[in-house]
Design a protein around this motif. Sequence first.
Motif, PDB file in Angstrom:
ATOM      1  N   UNK A   6      45.423  44.398  42.383  1.00  0.00           N
ATOM      2  CA  UNK A   6      44.756  43.203  42.914  1.00  0.00           C
ATOM      3  C   UNK A   6      43.248  43.312  42.735  1.00  0.00           C
ATOM      4  N   UNK A   7      42.703  42.418  41.918  1.00  0.00           N
ATOM      5  CA  UNK A   7      41.250  42.258  41.810  1.00  0.00           C
ATOM      6  C   UNK A   7      40.806  41.266  42.884  1.00  0.00           C
ATOM      7  N   UNK A   8      39.694  41.530  43.525  1.00  0.00           N
ATOM      8  CA  UNK A   8      39.271  40.661  44.627  1.00  0.00           C
ATOM      9  C   UNK A   8      39.921  41.057  45.932  1.00  0.00           C
ATOM     10  N   UNK A   9      40.377  42.293  46.012  1.00  0.00           N
ATOM     11  CA  UNK A   9      41.136  42.753  47.184  1.00  0.00           C
ATOM     12  C   UNK A   9      40.305  42.777  48.457  1.00  0.00           C
ATOM     13  N   UNK A  13      41.044  35.753  50.352  1.00  0.00           N
ATOM     14  CA  UNK A  13      42.404  35.540  49.850  1.00  0.00           C
ATOM     15  C   UNK A  13      43.003  36.855  49.369  1.00  0.00           C
ATOM     16  N   UNK A  14      42.245  37.613  48.591  1.00  0.00           N
ATOM     17  CA  UNK A  14      42.774  38.854  48.025  1.00  0.00           C
ATOM     18  C   UNK A  14      43.237  39.843  49.086  1.00  0.00           C
ATOM     19  N   UNK A  15      42.507  39.933  50.203  1.00  0.00           N
ATOM     20  CA  UNK A  15      42.901  40.888  51.249  1.00  0.00           C
ATOM     21  C   UNK A  15      44.237  40.475  51.864  1.00  0.00           C
ATOM     22  N   UNK A  16      44.478  39.167  51.942  1.00  0.00           N
ATOM     23  CA  UNK A  16      45.786  38.708  52.457  1.00  0.00           C
ATOM     24  C   UNK A  16      46.904  38.928  51.446  1.00  0.00           C
ATOM     25  N   UNK A  17      46.578  38.830  50.178  1.00  0.00           N
ATOM     26  CA  UNK A  17      47.575  39.141  49.143  1.00  0.00           C
ATOM     27  C   UNK A  17      47.969  40.610  49.240  1.00  0.00           C
ATOM     28  N   UNK A 195      49.174  33.592  50.344  1.00  0.00           N
ATOM     29  CA  UNK A 195      49.548  34.940  49.886  1.00  0.00           C
ATOM     30  C   UNK A 195      51.064  35.093  49.821  1.00  0.00           C
ATOM     31  N   UNK A 196      51.744  34.512  50.801  1.00  0.00           N
ATOM     32  CA  UNK A 196      53.208  34.527  50.808  1.00  0.00           C
ATOM     33  C   UNK A 196      53.751  33.862  49.539  1.00  0.00           C
ATOM     34  N   UNK A 197      53.207  32.693  49.210  1.00  0.00           N
ATOM     35  CA  UNK A 197      53.675  31.981  48.013  1.00  0.00           C
ATOM     36  C   UNK A 197      53.375  32.781  46.751  1.00  0.00           C
ATOM     37  N   UNK A 198      52.219  33.430  46.740  1.00  0.00           N
ATOM     38  CA  UNK A 198      51.857  34.212  45.551  1.00  0.00           C
ATOM     39  C   UNK A 198      52.810  35.396  45.363  1.00  0.00           C
ATOM     40  N   UNK A 199      53.116  36.075  46.457  1.00  0.00           N
ATOM     41  CA  UNK A 199      54.027  37.224  46.333  1.00  0.00           C
ATOM     42  C   UNK A 199      55.458  36.743  46.049  1.00  0.00           C
ATOM     43  N   UNK A 200      55.822  35.561  46.530  1.00  0.00           N
ATOM     44  CA  UNK A 200      57.118  34.991  46.114  1.00  0.00           C
ATOM     45  C   UNK A 200      57.159  34.834  44.595  1.00  0.00           C
ATOM     46  N   UNK A 201      56.048  34.384  44.016  1.00  0.00           N
ATOM     47  CA  UNK A 201      55.998  34.220  42.555  1.00  0.00           C
ATOM     48  C   UNK A 201      56.035  35.577  41.849  1.00  0.00           C
ATOM     49  N   UNK A 202      55.449  36.598  42.479  1.00  0.00           N
ATOM     50  CA  UNK A 202      55.555  37.954  41.920  1.00  0.00           C
ATOM     51  C   UNK A 202      57.021  38.377  41.871  1.00  0.00           C
ATOM     52  N   UNK A 203      57.720  38.143  42.984  1.00  0.00           N
ATOM     53  CA  UNK A 203      59.105  38.624  43.085  1.00  0.00           C
ATOM     54  C   UNK A 203      60.067  37.780  42.262  1.00  0.00           C
TER      55      UNK A 203
END
Length: 216
Positions: A6-9, A13-17, A195-203
């Motif tokens: 994660x860039x921008x961690x 937003x990045x910290x929540x991701x 962040x939830x939606x982003x990690x859903x897209x990861x999975x």
Amino acid sequence: MSKIAVLGATGTIGSRVVREALDRGHQVTAVVRDPAKVSQSHPNLTVTTGDALDPASVAAAAAGQDVLVSAVGGGDGPGHRSTIEPSARALVAALRTLGADAPRLLAVGGAGSLRTADGRQVWDAPGLPEWLLQIMHAHGDALNYYRTVTDVRWTNLSPAGLIEPGERTGGYRTALEDLVVAADGTSRITAEDYALALIDEVEQPQHDGRRFTVGY
Ligand SMILES: NC(=O)c1ccc[n+]([C@@H]2O[C@H](COP(=O)([O-])OP(=O)(O)OC[C@H]3O[C@@H](n4cnc5c(N)ncnc54)[C@H](OP(=O)(O)O)[C@@H]3O)[C@@H](O)[C@H]2O)c1
């Protein structure tokens, strides 16, 4: 379990991701310019240095990862201009050096280019301040660039019109090009649900080579 860099961690937003990914059992590498700024700690969190504008450092951090998330921001308008589209090019250049083993790229985008009910785009609304237009168009330029890329797996995720820290409700709606607007007329998402939606897209990748957006 995926390996996610994660860039921008250190960002809003990045910290929540990072938090969402860790909570769901993923192995996370925070790629940051200054490791001292990372306040989170977790057995599955690694911190490494890297700069989104420097392809060599990104390639080093992305090697061996399944997904590279970019949640970088540029602060003000000129900062976004000099960060968002240039970093999109740098990230793609970095991933190209990794060939077939390159991770997927999931980049945080902007809402400005989304379509509104009148068929125009968010950034066409009258009276928007110059600094905000610069931020919106920085993301628009990055998206236009991503759309030329066919040899790297990328996805761009635009927030709703308003994104801010809040509750993780667990619910959201997605769209491709249209701003997601709730029944009360607002377009919003908490950074936690984003962040939830982003990690859903990861999975479960559903938007390879495309932009999508989330809101309530
Ligand atoms: N409605 C919308 O469309 C909307 C609303 C809000 C945000 N956004 C977008 O979402 C993104 C993230 O927003 P945010 O509020 O989370 O931003 P933020 O809190 O300002 O965080 C920005 C992050 O980017 C990092 N960064 C900046 N330049 C970098 C570089 N060259 N290399 C590595 N890291 C770099 C910063 O790291 P340092 O700690 O090293 O500075 C920080 O972690 C932005 O692009 C923003 O425009 C869109």
